[in-house]
Design a protein around this motif. Sequence first.
Motif, mmCIF file in Angstrom:
data_model
loop_
_atom_site.group_PDB
_atom_site.id
_atom_site.type_symbol
_atom_site.label_atom_id
_atom_site.label_comp_id
_atom_site.label_asym_id
_atom_site.label_seq_id
_atom_site.Cartn_x
_atom_site.Cartn_y
_atom_site.Cartn_z
ATOM 1 N N ASN A 172 0.810 -1.223 0.000
ATOM 2 C CA ASN A 172 0.000 0.000 0.000
ATOM 3 C C ASN A 172 0.842 1.271 0.000
ATOM 4 N N ARG A 173 2.162 1.110 0.031
ATOM 5 C CA ARG A 173 3.033 2.284 -0.065
ATOM 6 C C ARG A 173 3.376 2.601 -1.521
ATOM 7 N N VAL A 174 2.802 1.812 -2.412
ATOM 8 C CA VAL A 174 3.064 1.973 -3.843
ATOM 9 C C VAL A 174 1.756 2.296 -4.559
ATOM 10 N N THR A 175 1.791 3.289 -5.429
ATOM 11 C CA THR A 175 0.642 3.621 -6.281
ATOM 12 C C THR A 175 0.895 3.080 -7.679
ATOM 13 N N ILE A 176 -0.093 2.381 -8.219
ATOM 14 C CA ILE A 176 0.039 1.803 -9.556
ATOM 15 C C ILE A 176 -0.934 2.492 -10.508
ATOM 16 N N ILE A 177 -0.411 2.970 -11.616
ATOM 17 C CA ILE A 177 -1.192 3.711 -12.610
ATOM 18 C C ILE A 177 -1.180 2.935 -13.922
#
Length: 392
Positions: A172-177
């Motif tokens: 959850n510390r990573v944002t995926i686009i």
Amino acid sequence: MENRCEVGPSNKLSLYTDLLGDPICRVRNSPAYFMLVAEMVVVGGREDKERREIVGMIRGCVKTVTCGTKLSRNGKNGSIKTTEPVPIFTKLAYILGLRVSPSHRRMGIGLKLVRKMEEWFSDNSAEYSYMATENDNQASVKLFTQKCGYSKFRTPSILVQPVFAHRVRVDNRVTIIKLGTADAELLYRRRFSTTEFFPRDIDAVLNNKLNLGTFLAVPKGSYDAVSWPGADEFLAGQPESWAVLSVWNCKDVYRLEVRGASRVRKALAKTTRVVDRALPWLRLPSVPEVFRPFGFHFLYGLGGEGPNAAKMIKALCGLAHNLAKDHGCGVVATEVASREPLKLGIPHWESLSCAEDLWCIKRLGEDYSDGSVGDWTKSPPGLSIFVDPREF
């Protein structure tokens, strides 16, 4: 023919392909592709009638890829000149799916198929030809290196991760686009066009119906789907760490099947799946149903920058696992250079993977690439390679 010929390392269970549609489907998305079959005239039956039996086949394609780099100086009107590498492209042919019926081997059929395919490569101005095989497939290695003039070139790793009954948690510390096709193409051309084997027609790959999307991982708080500024602005002010990969749907092209497993092994694998479905919170690493035809997704275009790039790749692989689960796949696979720095972040099972795939290459004629790369067959390996999903 495919069903009669096993593929995969001999020290593992036998792996069989189960093609969907026509046998050339794995290369028909390439700019130029071709298929040859070898037939044997068989006389038999009550009336001794002649019939033709397919005893061998080979497929191939030709495309333009990066084979090296040269330095280019930028700067105009008195501005500071900077030196940066730009890609050198060459026309490369690829041999895929050489098969000879087990009952007709050691008759020179494979050699004839390879030579006829190389004639087609030369007619289409290919400067190099390469093929992939398993390191311990001695028959294939001897055919290409001793009889056809190929040399051992690269030893990438095929990494395979089973698709579990439970979903994988993404950091959850990573944002995926999910990137649009135009942004994905811009990112790949700006950052990966100098990577060995990078396809010049990357736009055709990304626009193919089998491409399920390109995904970018960044630290949480950097960007999201709403604040995404576009690839151009992203590259101008990128975060300290980021990673990217694309997903290719091999499930709609062909399926695989593992044969030769004992009843005990099958029973143990089934038990892990039953427990995983009943108690998903345990997150048991269950063995998928690979003893019947199964599909898979292939991850390609893996790359990134920064000290946490491997962690970003791991998050992207988690998302890819969940996407494969939603599509009913048995495994997720990728292929990377043996020294790829991001390899540490790619989840995989060694029992399903291949530590050293073998790529052999041959120079077909003079090098007419866009620049002076010399003889590509003698070049040392780099840290990364770009594996074209159309050839996997």
